[in-house]
Design a protein around this motif. Structure first.
Motif, PDB file in Angstrom:
ATOM      1  N   TYR A  33       0.837  -1.197   0.000  1.00 32.51           N
ATOM      2  CA  TYR A  33       0.000   0.000   0.000  1.00 32.51           C
ATOM      3  C   TYR A  33       0.877   1.255   0.000  1.00 32.51           C
ATOM      4  CZ  TYR A  33      -2.766  -3.574   2.492  1.00 32.51           C
ATOM      5  OH  TYR A  33      -3.380  -4.731   2.898  1.00 32.51           O
ATOM      6  N   TYR A  35       0.402   5.399   1.044  1.00 31.49           N
ATOM      7  CA  TYR A  35      -0.423   6.429   1.662  1.00 31.49           C
ATOM      8  C   TYR A  35       0.346   7.753   1.645  1.00 31.49           C
ATOM      9  CZ  TYR A  35      -3.039   2.531   3.754  1.00 31.49           C
ATOM     10  OH  TYR A  35      -3.780   1.393   3.965  1.00 31.49           O
ATOM     11  N   GLN A  37       0.638  11.293   4.045  1.00 36.13           N
ATOM     12  CA  GLN A  37       0.292  11.917   5.322  1.00 36.13           C
ATOM     13  C   GLN A  37       0.775  13.355   5.285  1.00 36.13           C
ATOM     14  OE1 GLN A  37       2.083  10.209   8.880  1.00 36.13           O
ATOM     15  NE2 GLN A  37       0.377  10.877  10.138  1.00 36.13           N
ATOM     16  N   GLN A  41      -2.498  15.958   9.394  1.00 34.15           N
ATOM     17  CA  GLN A  41      -3.654  15.280   8.818  1.00 34.15           C
ATOM     18  C   GLN A  41      -3.474  13.766   8.889  1.00 34.15           C
ATOM     19  OE1 GLN A  41      -5.380  16.803   5.360  1.00 34.15           O
ATOM     20  NE2 GLN A  41      -4.935  18.923   5.823  1.00 34.15           N
ATOM     21  N   GLY A  42      -4.529  13.087   8.589  1.00 40.64           N
ATOM     22  CA  GLY A  42      -4.514  11.632   8.637  1.00 40.64           C
ATOM     23  C   GLY A  42      -3.880  11.027   7.411  1.00 40.64           C
ATOM     24  N   LEU A  43      -4.067   9.747   7.262  1.00 47.92           N
ATOM     25  CA  LEU A  43      -3.499   9.029   6.136  1.00 47.92           C
ATOM     26  C   LEU A  43      -4.467   9.033   4.962  1.00 47.92           C
ATOM     27  CD1 LEU A  43      -1.736   7.935   8.504  1.00 47.92           C
ATOM     28  CD2 LEU A  43      -1.550   5.841   7.188  1.00 47.92           C
ATOM     29  N   PHE A  45      -5.227   7.318   1.477  1.00 48.68           N
ATOM     30  CA  PHE A  45      -4.916   6.155   0.661  1.00 48.68           C
ATOM     31  C   PHE A  45      -4.608   6.588  -0.769  1.00 48.68           C
ATOM     32  CE2 PHE A  45      -5.233   2.044  -1.190  1.00 48.68           C
ATOM     33  CZ  PHE A  45      -5.976   2.185  -2.353  1.00 48.68           C
ATOM     34  N   TYR A  48      -3.021   0.461  -3.848  1.00 51.72           N
ATOM     35  CA  TYR A  48      -2.490  -0.773  -3.290  1.00 51.72           C
ATOM     36  C   TYR A  48      -2.400  -1.846  -4.376  1.00 51.72           C
ATOM     37  CZ  TYR A  48      -6.730  -3.662  -2.928  1.00 51.72           C
ATOM     38  OH  TYR A  48      -7.825  -4.413  -3.199  1.00 51.72           O
ATOM     39  N   LEU A  91       3.999   7.210   2.907  1.00 46.27           N
ATOM     40  CA  LEU A  91       4.161   5.986   3.673  1.00 46.27           C
ATOM     41  C   LEU A  91       3.841   4.771   2.817  1.00 46.27           C
ATOM     42  CD1 LEU A  91       2.388   7.092   6.968  1.00 46.27           C
ATOM     43  CD2 LEU A  91       4.835   6.798   6.647  1.00 46.27           C
ATOM     44  N   PHE A 107       4.109  -0.774   8.467  1.00 45.81           N
ATOM     45  CA  PHE A 107       4.479   0.465   7.795  1.00 45.81           C
ATOM     46  C   PHE A 107       5.982   0.682   7.774  1.00 45.81           C
ATOM     47  CE2 PHE A 107       0.576   2.804   6.896  1.00 45.81           C
ATOM     48  CZ  PHE A 107      -0.356   2.044   7.579  1.00 45.81           C
ATOM     49  N   GLY A 108       6.427   1.312   6.715  1.00 45.57           N
ATOM     50  CA  GLY A 108       7.794   1.787   6.636  1.00 45.57           C
ATOM     51  C   GLY A 108       7.932   3.128   7.338  1.00 45.57           C
ATOM     52  N   PRO A 109       9.165   3.644   7.417  1.00 43.85           N
ATOM     53  CA  PRO A 109       9.407   4.904   8.118  1.00 43.85           C
ATOM     54  C   PRO A 109       8.960   6.127   7.338  1.00 43.85           C
ATOM     55  CG  PRO A 109      11.435   4.086   7.189  1.00 43.85           C
ATOM     56  CD  PRO A 109      10.410   3.015   6.954  1.00 43.85           C
TER      57      PRO A 109
ATOM     58  N   ARG B  42       8.659   8.069  14.859  1.00 41.11           N
ATOM     59  CA  ARG B  42       8.658   6.642  14.556  1.00 41.11           C
ATOM     60  C   ARG B  42       7.515   6.310  13.614  1.00 41.11           C
ATOM     61  NH1 ARG B  42       9.047   3.776  20.325  1.00 41.11           N
ATOM     62  NH2 ARG B  42       8.738   1.920  19.050  1.00 41.11           N
ATOM     63  N   GLY B  43       7.602   5.169  12.983  1.00 44.28           N
ATOM     64  CA  GLY B  43       6.571   4.781  12.028  1.00 44.28           C
ATOM     65  C   GLY B  43       5.297   4.304  12.699  1.00 44.28           C
ATOM     66  N   LEU B  44       4.275   4.149  11.907  1.00 41.56           N
ATOM     67  CA  LEU B  44       2.996   3.621  12.384  1.00 41.56           C
ATOM     68  C   LEU B  44       3.147   2.161  12.802  1.00 41.56           C
ATOM     69  CD1 LEU B  44       0.696   5.240   9.779  1.00 41.56           C
ATOM     70  CD2 LEU B  44      -0.001   4.950  12.139  1.00 41.56           C
ATOM     71  N   PHE B  90      -4.529   6.199  15.307  1.00 41.15           N
ATOM     72  CA  PHE B  90      -5.378   6.150  14.128  1.00 41.15           C
ATOM     73  C   PHE B  90      -6.293   4.937  14.182  1.00 41.15           C
ATOM     74  CE2 PHE B  90      -3.652   9.466  11.493  1.00 41.15           C
ATOM     75  CZ  PHE B  90      -2.326   9.572  11.871  1.00 41.15           C
ATOM     76  N   LYS B 102      -8.432  -2.322   0.466  1.00 38.09           N
ATOM     77  CA  LYS B 102      -8.428  -0.888   0.702  1.00 38.09           C
ATOM     78  C   LYS B 102      -8.811  -0.588   2.139  1.00 38.09           C
ATOM     79  CE  LYS B 102     -10.276   3.434  -1.139  1.00 38.09           C
ATOM     80  NZ  LYS B 102     -11.121   4.008  -2.221  1.00 38.09           N
ATOM     81  N   THR B 103      -8.062   0.284   2.777  1.00 36.07           N
ATOM     82  CA  THR B 103      -8.284   0.622   4.183  1.00 36.07           C
ATOM     83  C   THR B 103      -8.521   2.118   4.310  1.00 36.07           C
ATOM     84  OG1 THR B 103      -6.816  -1.182   4.831  1.00 36.07           O
ATOM     85  CG2 THR B 103      -7.344   0.444   6.502  1.00 36.07           C
ATOM     86  N   PHE B 105      -8.577   5.261   6.819  1.00 30.48           N
ATOM     87  CA  PHE B 105      -8.048   5.713   8.101  1.00 30.48           C
ATOM     88  C   PHE B 105      -8.795   6.952   8.573  1.00 30.48           C
ATOM     89  CE2 PHE B 105      -4.152   3.391   9.206  1.00 30.48           C
ATOM     90  CZ  PHE B 105      -3.999   2.613   8.073  1.00 30.48           C
ATOM     91  N   GLY B 106      -8.945   7.038   9.903  1.00 31.03           N
ATOM     92  CA  GLY B 106      -9.439   8.271  10.497  1.00 31.03           C
ATOM     93  C   GLY B 106      -8.357   9.332  10.482  1.00 31.03           C
ATOM     94  N   ALA B 107      -8.728  10.538  10.893  1.00 28.88           N
ATOM     95  CA  ALA B 107      -7.796  11.667  10.858  1.00 28.88           C
ATOM     96  C   ALA B 107      -6.762  11.619  11.976  1.00 28.88           C
ATOM     97  CB  ALA B 107      -8.568  12.977  10.916  1.00 28.88           C
ATOM     98  N   GLY B 108      -6.990  10.757  12.949  1.00 32.16           N
ATOM     99  CA  GLY B 108      -6.034  10.633  14.036  1.00 32.16           C
ATOM    100  C   GLY B 108      -6.434  11.427  15.269  1.00 32.16           C
TER     101      GLY B 108
END
Lengths: 116, 115
Positions: A33, A35, A37, A41-43, A45, A48, A91, A107-109, B42-44, B90, B102-103, B105-108
């Motif tokens: 996938y 994404y 960011q 804000q959020g992720l 999409f 994928y 991401l 997830f990657g960094p 750090r990553g998710l 999240f 497909k996923t 995500f919320g805004a966090g």
């Protein structure tokens, strides 16, 4: 074992230039996938890939964005003619695949892209 | 349209107190539900998920989440917060029967735990 890796970690580019972002998923993960960011804000999409199926590109914001996955492993996200609004952290994540869609993502960094 | 809502941008809790981070979703059918955490620089990381079965699921670092189908919610909880829990959380939803992964995500929600 090794996690998801992304390169470069940071990329500064001038408006109008093309950039390529790379993702190496966890070995054996068939789903990959991308994404975006943005700050605060959020992720969002983007796209994928699942095995040999056609990728779901429904999240790509414009035709300047494209991605490919070679040999079912490494993926490259390409942004052509970059714009300042493309500045964000990109991401990559991978997960196990198959018929069940219940697997969590790793997830990657991220790659921090800054367009000047 | 399918969506995930995290109604609180920020949650402040004192160390040792219980914490709740809220999540509601608007997805038809029975989706898969996830919580992820992003620590500073750090990553998710995956925390926990609900697929089926018991409505209370337990995850990493003492976190748990309760699935409520009638309220379409999946709130994240922890009985006793730690300063080290301070991070960005999240909620994520994977719609069922879409034939894919497909996923959404919320805004966090940013959690601050004060000592």
């Amino acid at each position: 074992g090794a996690g998801v890796s992304q390169s470069p970690s940071n990329k500064v580019t001038e408006k109008g230039k093309d950039v390529e972002l790379r993702c190496d998923p966890i070995s054996g993960h068939t789903a990959l996938y991308w994404y975006r960011q943005s700050l605060g804000q959020g992720l969002e999409f983007l796209i994928y890939f699942q095995g040999n199926s056609a990728p779901d590109k429904s999240g790509l914001p414009s035709d300047r964005f494209s991605a490919e996955r070679t040999g079912g492993s490494v993926s490259t996200l390409t942004i052509q003619r970059t714009q300042q609004e493309d500045s964000a952290v990109y991401l990559c994540a991978s997960s196990l695949g198959g018929l069940a869609a219940s697997y969590e993502q790793y997830f990657g960094p991220g790659t921090r892209l800054t367009v000047t | 349209a399918q969506s995930v809502a995290q109604p609180e941008d920020q949650v402040n809790v004192a160390e040792g107190n219980p914490l709740t981070v809220k999540c509601t979703y608007s997805v038809s059918g029975n989706p898969y539900l996830f919580w992820y955490v992003q620590y500073p620089n750090r990553g998710l990381q995956f925390l926990l998920k609900y697929i089926t079965g018991d409505n209370l699921v337990k995850g990493s670092y003492g976190f748990e989440a309760e699935f409520n189908k009638s309220q379409t919610s999946f709130h994240l909880k922890k009985p006793s917060a730690l300063v080290s829990d301070s991070a960005l959380y999240f909620c994520a939803v994977r719609p069922p029967n879409t034939g894919g992964f497909k996923t959404i995500f919320g805004a966090g929600t940013r959690l601050f735990v004060k000592a």
